[in-house]
Design a protein around this motif. Structure first.
Motif, PDB file in Angstrom:
ATOM      1  N   LYS A  90       0.816  -1.219   0.000  1.00  0.00           N
ATOM      2  CA  LYS A  90       0.000   0.000   0.000  1.00  0.00           C
ATOM      3  C   LYS A  90       0.852   1.272   0.000  1.00  0.00           C
ATOM      4  O   LYS A  90       0.585   2.212  -0.738  1.00  0.00           O
ATOM      5  CB  LYS A  90      -0.953   0.002   1.193  1.00  0.00           C
ATOM      6  CG  LYS A  90      -1.953   1.146   1.140  1.00  0.00           C
ATOM      7  CD  LYS A  90      -2.989   1.052   2.242  1.00  0.00           C
ATOM      8  CE  LYS A  90      -3.946  -0.046   1.923  1.00  0.00           C
ATOM      9  NZ  LYS A  90      -5.331   0.195   2.244  1.00  0.00           N
ATOM     10  N   LEU A  91       1.893   1.310   0.826  1.00  0.00           N
ATOM     11  CA  LEU A  91       2.674   2.536   0.940  1.00  0.00           C
ATOM     12  C   LEU A  91       3.545   2.775  -0.287  1.00  0.00           C
ATOM     13  O   LEU A  91       3.733   3.910  -0.711  1.00  0.00           O
ATOM     14  CB  LEU A  91       3.499   2.522   2.226  1.00  0.00           C
ATOM     15  CG  LEU A  91       2.665   2.459   3.508  1.00  0.00           C
ATOM     16  CD1 LEU A  91       3.555   2.541   4.729  1.00  0.00           C
ATOM     17  CD2 LEU A  91       1.599   3.536   3.541  1.00  0.00           C
ATOM     18  N   ALA A 135       1.232   4.091  -2.800  1.00  0.00           N
ATOM     19  CA  ALA A 135       0.911   5.479  -2.471  1.00  0.00           C
ATOM     20  C   ALA A 135       2.020   6.407  -2.949  1.00  0.00           C
ATOM     21  O   ALA A 135       1.742   7.466  -3.535  1.00  0.00           O
ATOM     22  CB  ALA A 135       0.691   5.640  -0.968  1.00  0.00           C
ATOM     23  N   VAL A 150      -2.008  13.416   2.242  1.00  0.00           N
ATOM     24  CA  VAL A 150      -1.983  11.994   2.563  1.00  0.00           C
ATOM     25  C   VAL A 150      -2.643  11.838   3.930  1.00  0.00           C
ATOM     26  O   VAL A 150      -2.142  12.351   4.926  1.00  0.00           O
ATOM     27  CB  VAL A 150      -0.542  11.446   2.600  1.00  0.00           C
ATOM     28  CG1 VAL A 150      -0.548   9.956   2.927  1.00  0.00           C
ATOM     29  CG2 VAL A 150       0.168  11.721   1.282  1.00  0.00           C
ATOM     30  N   ALA A 178      -3.164   9.869   6.945  1.00  0.00           N
ATOM     31  CA  ALA A 178      -2.518   8.764   7.657  1.00  0.00           C
ATOM     32  C   ALA A 178      -2.826   8.904   9.144  1.00  0.00           C
ATOM     33  O   ALA A 178      -2.036   9.458   9.900  1.00  0.00           O
ATOM     34  CB  ALA A 178      -1.021   8.795   7.400  1.00  0.00           C
ATOM     35  N   ILE A 187       1.954   4.520  10.435  1.00  0.00           N
ATOM     36  CA  ILE A 187       1.790   4.636   8.981  1.00  0.00           C
ATOM     37  C   ILE A 187       2.292   6.000   8.516  1.00  0.00           C
ATOM     38  O   ILE A 187       2.974   6.108   7.491  1.00  0.00           O
ATOM     39  CB  ILE A 187       0.320   4.420   8.564  1.00  0.00           C
ATOM     40  CG1 ILE A 187      -0.146   3.020   8.967  1.00  0.00           C
ATOM     41  CG2 ILE A 187       0.126   4.666   7.077  1.00  0.00           C
ATOM     42  CD1 ILE A 187       0.543   1.889   8.276  1.00  0.00           C
ATOM     43  N   ILE A 214       5.247   6.410   5.733  1.00  0.00           N
ATOM     44  CA  ILE A 214       5.072   7.110   4.448  1.00  0.00           C
ATOM     45  C   ILE A 214       6.023   8.297   4.377  1.00  0.00           C
ATOM     46  O   ILE A 214       6.579   8.592   3.320  1.00  0.00           O
ATOM     47  CB  ILE A 214       3.593   7.492   4.178  1.00  0.00           C
ATOM     48  CG1 ILE A 214       3.393   7.881   2.701  1.00  0.00           C
ATOM     49  CG2 ILE A 214       3.111   8.614   5.059  1.00  0.00           C
ATOM     50  CD1 ILE A 214       3.443   6.756   1.746  1.00  0.00           C
ATOM     51  N   SER A 248      -5.817   8.273   0.748  1.00  0.00           N
ATOM     52  CA  SER A 248      -6.207   7.727   2.044  1.00  0.00           C
ATOM     53  C   SER A 248      -5.426   6.462   2.372  1.00  0.00           C
ATOM     54  O   SER A 248      -5.364   5.536   1.570  1.00  0.00           O
ATOM     55  CB  SER A 248      -7.702   7.411   2.058  1.00  0.00           C
ATOM     56  OG  SER A 248      -8.055   6.844   3.311  1.00  0.00           O
ATOM     57  N   LEU A 249      -4.862   6.445   3.574  1.00  0.00           N
ATOM     58  CA  LEU A 249      -4.175   5.254   4.074  1.00  0.00           C
ATOM     59  C   LEU A 249      -4.916   4.712   5.294  1.00  0.00           C
ATOM     60  O   LEU A 249      -4.320   4.162   6.213  1.00  0.00           O
ATOM     61  CB  LEU A 249      -2.720   5.600   4.421  1.00  0.00           C
ATOM     62  CG  LEU A 249      -1.868   6.101   3.249  1.00  0.00           C
ATOM     63  CD1 LEU A 249      -0.467   6.473   3.714  1.00  0.00           C
ATOM     64  CD2 LEU A 249      -1.820   5.066   2.129  1.00  0.00           C
ATOM     65  N   GLU A 306      -8.021   5.707  -3.182  1.00  0.00           N
ATOM     66  CA  GLU A 306      -8.044   4.559  -2.270  1.00  0.00           C
ATOM     67  C   GLU A 306      -7.138   3.484  -2.867  1.00  0.00           C
ATOM     68  O   GLU A 306      -7.213   3.215  -4.071  1.00  0.00           O
ATOM     69  CB  GLU A 306      -9.464   4.006  -2.130  1.00  0.00           C
ATOM     70  CG  GLU A 306     -10.434   4.923  -1.437  1.00  0.00           C
ATOM     71  CD  GLU A 306     -10.393   4.807   0.083  1.00  0.00           C
ATOM     72  OE1 GLU A 306      -9.529   4.068   0.613  1.00  0.00           O
ATOM     73  OE2 GLU A 306     -11.231   5.442   0.727  1.00  0.00           O
ATOM     74  N   THR A 365      -4.679  -3.587  -1.420  1.00  0.00           N
ATOM     75  CA  THR A 365      -3.665  -4.631  -1.591  1.00  0.00           C
ATOM     76  C   THR A 365      -4.332  -5.990  -1.824  1.00  0.00           C
ATOM     77  O   THR A 365      -5.558  -6.095  -1.870  1.00  0.00           O
ATOM     78  CB  THR A 365      -2.768  -4.722  -0.344  1.00  0.00           C
ATOM     79  OG1 THR A 365      -3.558  -5.177   0.758  1.00  0.00           O
ATOM     80  CG2 THR A 365      -2.110  -3.393  -0.021  1.00  0.00           C
ATOM     81  N   ASP A 383      -7.806  -6.277   3.825  1.00  0.00           N
ATOM     82  CA  ASP A 383      -7.737  -4.971   3.167  1.00  0.00           C
ATOM     83  C   ASP A 383      -8.748  -4.894   2.022  1.00  0.00           C
ATOM     84  O   ASP A 383      -9.446  -3.889   1.851  1.00  0.00           O
ATOM     85  CB  ASP A 383      -6.316  -4.713   2.657  1.00  0.00           C
ATOM     86  CG  ASP A 383      -6.151  -3.302   2.123  1.00  0.00           C
ATOM     87  OD1 ASP A 383      -6.489  -2.342   2.852  1.00  0.00           O
ATOM     88  OD2 ASP A 383      -5.679  -3.147   0.983  1.00  0.00           O
TER      89      ASP A 383
END
Length: 143
Positions: A13-14, A17, A33, A35, A40, A44, A89-90, A106, A109, A114
């Motif tokens: 995910k990161l 991102a 971002v 977070a 997280i 990031i 969005s995380l 959005e 993963t 998730d």
């Protein structure tokens, strides 16, 4: 109305991102971002300093004195966002006040939990009348 884009099939995910943030930055967009989890946000932040997708991604925490002049902000609350262009969005739930932004990203993963959380968010956005775009990260890497 906010444009909502889901990017699925992310290996990480990161990392995904960072790739999306770099693309937005190259296009001259400002990025917030979201977070909410401190770990997280820290991860990031570290990844954006050493992103393979762009040699330098200028970013700071949303509460930094430099936030007003920095194109990428990491924000844990979205209480008073400075940039209302792209929101990455995380979080596992829809970001608070996402409708203030021009675009919401959005990232999903391969992890089943998730993916399930993403399906729930998709349904919530769809029930609110948002048109949602789906993007396959695997296809975009091979294209």
């Amino acid at each position: 109305m906010t444009e909502i884009r889901f990017f699925h099939n992310a290996a990480d995910k990161l990392s995904a991102a960072c790739r999306i943030i770099a693309t937005a930055y190259r296009k001259g967009r400002s990025v917030t971002v979201y977070a909410p989890a401190p770990e997280i946000a820290a991860r990031i932040d570290a990844l954006l300093w050493d992103s393979p997708y762009h040699p330098f991604l200028p970013h700071v925490a949303a509460n930094s004195p430099l936030a007003g002049e920095t194109p990428v902000l990491i924000d844990p609350t979205l209480d008073a966002p400075l940039h209302l262009d792209v929101l990455v969005s995380l979080a596992d739930a829809p970001p608070p006040g996402f409708e203030r932004f021009a675009q919401l990203i959005e990232i999903v993963t391969h992890d089943p939990a998730d993916a399930q959380a993403a399906r729930t968010r998709w349904r919530q956005y769809a029930r609110q009348g948002y048109k949602i775009e789906s993007n396959d990260l695997v296809q975009s890497e091979t294209a």
